[in-house]
Design a protein around this motif. Structure first.
Motif, mmCIF file in Angstrom:
data_model
loop_
_atom_site.group_PDB
_atom_site.id
_atom_site.type_symbol
_atom_site.label_atom_id
_atom_site.label_comp_id
_atom_site.label_asym_id
_atom_site.label_seq_id
_atom_site.Cartn_x
_atom_site.Cartn_y
_atom_site.Cartn_z
ATOM 1 N N GLY A 37 0.814 -1.210 0.000
ATOM 2 C CA GLY A 37 0.000 0.000 0.000
ATOM 3 C C GLY A 37 0.848 1.261 0.000
ATOM 4 O O GLY A 37 0.559 2.225 -0.725
ATOM 5 N N LEU A 38 1.924 1.257 0.805
ATOM 6 C CA LEU A 38 2.827 2.409 0.826
ATOM 7 C C LEU A 38 3.502 2.612 -0.528
ATOM 8 O O LEU A 38 3.707 3.746 -0.966
ATOM 9 N N LEU A 39 3.860 1.502 -1.178
ATOM 10 C CA LEU A 39 4.445 1.616 -2.518
ATOM 11 C C LEU A 39 3.452 2.257 -3.485
ATOM 12 O O LEU A 39 3.808 3.137 -4.269
ATOM 13 N N LEU A 40 2.204 1.818 -3.414
ATOM 14 C CA LEU A 40 1.204 2.296 -4.367
ATOM 15 C C LEU A 40 0.854 3.767 -4.170
ATOM 16 O O LEU A 40 0.562 4.471 -5.143
ATOM 17 N N ILE A 41 0.875 4.230 -2.924
ATOM 18 C CA ILE A 41 0.488 5.630 -2.701
ATOM 19 C C ILE A 41 1.664 6.590 -2.847
ATOM 20 O O ILE A 41 1.462 7.811 -2.881
ATOM 21 N N ALA A 42 2.878 6.060 -2.961
ATOM 22 C CA ALA A 42 4.053 6.939 -3.040
ATOM 23 C C ALA A 42 3.962 7.948 -4.182
ATOM 24 O O ALA A 42 4.191 9.149 -3.968
ATOM 25 N N PRO A 43 3.634 7.523 -5.419
ATOM 26 C CA PRO A 43 3.535 8.525 -6.493
ATOM 27 C C PRO A 43 2.484 9.588 -6.210
ATOM 28 O O PRO A 43 2.695 10.772 -6.509
ATOM 29 N N ALA A 44 1.352 9.179 -5.623
ATOM 30 C CA ALA A 44 0.296 10.151 -5.321
ATOM 31 C C ALA A 44 0.751 11.126 -4.238
ATOM 32 O O ALA A 44 0.495 12.338 -4.328
ATOM 33 N N TRP A 45 1.419 10.613 -3.203
ATOM 34 C CA TRP A 45 1.934 11.492 -2.155
ATOM 35 C C TRP A 45 2.899 12.521 -2.743
ATOM 36 O O TRP A 45 2.843 13.710 -2.417
ATOM 37 N N LEU A 46 3.757 12.083 -3.645
ATOM 38 C CA LEU A 46 4.743 12.992 -4.218
ATOM 39 C C LEU A 46 4.096 14.014 -5.151
ATOM 40 O O LEU A 46 4.599 15.132 -5.287
ATOM 41 N N LYS A 47 2.989 13.647 -5.794
ATOM 42 C CA LYS A 47 2.250 14.627 -6.599
ATOM 43 C C LYS A 47 1.677 15.720 -5.699
ATOM 44 O O LYS A 47 1.701 16.906 -6.048
ATOM 45 N N LEU A 48 1.148 15.314 -4.547
ATOM 46 C CA LEU A 48 0.614 16.281 -3.587
ATOM 47 C C LEU A 48 1.728 17.187 -3.074
ATOM 48 O O LEU A 48 1.593 18.421 -3.058
ATOM 49 N N GLN A 49 2.829 16.582 -2.652
ATOM 50 C CA GLN A 49 3.951 17.360 -2.124
ATOM 51 C C GLN A 49 4.512 18.301 -3.180
ATOM 52 O O GLN A 49 4.825 19.464 -2.898
ATOM 53 N N PHE A 50 4.607 17.814 -4.416
ATOM 54 C CA PHE A 50 5.136 18.641 -5.498
ATOM 55 C C PHE A 50 4.246 19.859 -5.734
ATOM 56 O O PHE A 50 4.736 20.982 -5.888
ATOM 57 N N TYR A 51 2.937 19.632 -5.761
ATOM 58 C CA TYR A 51 2.028 20.756 -6.001
ATOM 59 C C TYR A 51 2.187 21.822 -4.917
ATOM 60 O O TYR A 51 2.268 23.020 -5.218
ATOM 61 N N LEU A 52 2.250 21.394 -3.669
ATOM 62 C CA LEU A 52 2.328 22.348 -2.559
ATOM 63 C C LEU A 52 3.620 23.166 -2.608
ATOM 64 O O LEU A 52 3.595 24.395 -2.485
ATOM 65 N N ASN A 110 10.528 1.373 0.562
ATOM 66 C CA ASN A 110 9.560 2.447 0.331
ATOM 67 C C ASN A 110 10.272 3.774 0.120
ATOM 68 O O ASN A 110 9.915 4.562 -0.768
ATOM 69 N N VAL A 111 11.292 4.011 0.926
ATOM 70 C CA VAL A 111 12.067 5.243 0.810
ATOM 71 C C VAL A 111 12.836 5.272 -0.505
ATOM 72 O O VAL A 111 12.875 6.294 -1.197
ATOM 73 N N MET A 112 13.442 4.146 -0.857
ATOM 74 C CA MET A 112 14.216 4.093 -2.097
ATOM 75 C C MET A 112 13.326 4.389 -3.301
ATOM 76 O O MET A 112 13.716 5.140 -4.206
ATOM 77 N N PHE A 113 12.125 3.825 -3.311
ATOM 78 C CA PHE A 113 11.192 4.075 -4.408
ATOM 79 C C PHE A 113 10.819 5.552 -4.465
ATOM 80 O O PHE A 113 10.790 6.163 -5.542
#
Length: 337
Positions: free
Chosen positions: A177-192, A248-251
Motif C-alpha cells: 500500500g505504501l508503494l502504491l500511494i508513493a507517487p500520489a503522495w509525491l504529486k501532492l507534495q510537489f504541487y504544494l 519504500n524510501v528508495m522508491f
C-alpha cells in the motif's frame, strides 16, 4: 513514425497532441471502477510502465548497490561516497541516455517534439551560454548531492532506530500500500512546494533557474537552484513519521530523482521501433514551462482544475488563461489593457 497522425504543428513550430491531458479516473464522480482498474493495471497506466521500472531500479539499488544498515550506523566517507557515485551514475545513465538518443543522435528528429527548436547553445541567460551545460551543472553539482544527502541521512536514521522500520513479512499489504500511494503522495507534495516557490521573491530567487528552460530537455528536469532541490526532495520526510521499509524510501527517492527526465523530455512519445512507441506524458508540464502560470500540478490529483489553473493546450484554455491573467493584473492595480 509520422507525428501528424497524433497531433499537429503550428507555424511557430509548436506541436500539440490530438489527445489532450485530462484527469485520471481517481478523483471523479460518479466513480468509474472499470476505467480505474484499466488505468491502474493497464499499459500505459499508473503502474505500467514507468512506476514498475522505478520499482525495479529501486530493488536493484537497495539489494545490490546500498550498504547494509549495520554498516551505515556511523557516518563514513566510504559508504557515503559509494551512494553518491551510484546516484551520479544513475543520473548520467537516465538523463544523459535520453539526451544522447533524442538531442545528440536525434534518433527521431523533431517527431513528437513539442517545440521544434533545439536547446540554446549561445544564450547569456544560461551559465556558460548553453542550456544543456547549465542543466547538467545544476543536476550533477546540486541535484545529485542533495538527493544523496537525504538518502544518507535517512539510512543513518533507520540504522540507529530513529525511524520505525517495517517488517515486510509481517505487514506485506501495508508495505505494498505504501508503494502504491508513493507517487500520489509525491504529486501532492510537489504541487504544494511548487505553488510556494511561484510566489513573489521565492520565484525570482529560487525557481527562476528552473524556468529558464522554456524549451526543456531531459537534463532540465533536475536543473534547479540548490534551495529548490532541498525543498523538492523533502518528500522523503513523509517516511520519517510513517512506519516504512527502506524499499519504500528508495522508491520515493527514485521517483523524485529520475522521473523529471520524462516530465521534461520535450517529446510526447519515445519511438522505439517502426510504429511502436512509449508515451512520455509530458505535455501537461511542458505547458507549465511555456506559460508559467498554469499546470502547477499533475493530472493525477487535479488541483489545477479545482483552482482554475489547468491548461490542456486548447484555444479555449488559452482564452481562459488570458482572462485570468488580465483579472489578476487588474486586481493588483495593473491595467486592463
Amino acid at each position: 513514425m509520422d507525428d501528424s497522425l497524433y497531433g499537429s504543428r503550428d507555424k511557430r513550430g509548436q506541436w500539440t497532441p490530438n489527445k489532450r491531458p485530462s484527469r485520471e479516473p481517481l478523483f471523479v464522480w460518479p466513480a468509474q471502477p472499470r476505467k480505474f482498474l484499466v488505468w491502474m493495471f493497464g499499459f500505459p497506466g499508473y503502474l505500467w510502465p514507468w512506476n514498475t521500472v522505478l520499482i525495479a531500479i529501486s530493488v536493484v539499488a537497495w539489494i545490490y548497490l546500498t550498504p547494509s544498515l549495520e554498516a551505515m550506523r556511523e557516518f563514513d566517507i566510504g559508504w557515503v561516497a559509494g551512494i553518491l557515485l551510484r546516484n551520479a551514475a544513475l543520473a548520467v545513465l537516465i538523463y544523459g541516455g535520453l539526451h544522447m538518443l533524442l538531442y545528440i543522435q536525434r534518433r527521431q528528429d523533431t517527431n513528437f517534439k513539442y517545440n521544434s527548436k533545439w536547446p540554446d547553445t549561445d544564450n547569456s541567460i544560461f551559465l556558460f551560454g548553453s542550456q544543456t551545460a547549465e542543466n547538467v551543472f545544476w543536476t550533477m553539482c546540486s541535484g545529485v548531492p542533495v538527493w544523496t544527502a537525504y538518502e544518507v541521512i535517512t539510512w543513518w536514521m533507520y540504522a540507529n532506530g530513529y525511524i520505525l522500520q517495517l517488517d515486510i513479512q509481517q505487514h506485506p499489504v501495508y508495505f505494498i500500500g505504501l508503494l502504491l500511494i508513493a507517487p500520489a503522495w509525491l504529486k501532492l507534495q510537489f504541487y504544494l512546494v511548487h505553488r510556494l516557490i511561484h510566489m513573489g521573491p521565492l520565484y525570482h530567487i529560487i525557481h527562476r533557474v528552473h524556468h529558464n528552460n522554456v524549451n526543456p530537455g531531459p537534463w532540465s528536469g533536475l536543473s534547479m537552484h540548490t534551495f529548490e532541490h532541498i525543498i523538492y526532495f523533502s518528500g522523503v520526510l513523509f517516511y520519517f513519521v510513517v512506519p516504512s521499509h527502506p524499499m519504500n524510501v528508495m522508491f520515493c527517492l527514485m521517483i523524485q530523482a529520475l522521473i523529471p527526465a520524462l516530465g521534461h523530455l520535450g517529446f510526447d512519445k519515445l519511438v522505439t521501433e517502426g510504429d511502436k512507441h512509449l508515451d512520455a506524458d509530458g505535455y501537461y508540464h511542458y505547458l507549465h514551462h511555456r506559460y508559467f502560470e498554469v499546470n502547477y500540478g499533475d493530472t493525477l490529483i487535479p488541483f489545477d482544475e479545482w483552482f482554475g489553473t489547468s491548461h490542456d493546450g486548447s484555444a479555449e484554455a488559452d482564452e481562459a488563461m488570458y482572462r485570468r491573467m488580465k483579472a489578476k493584473n487588474y486586481k493588483r492595480g495593473g491595467s486592463r489593457a
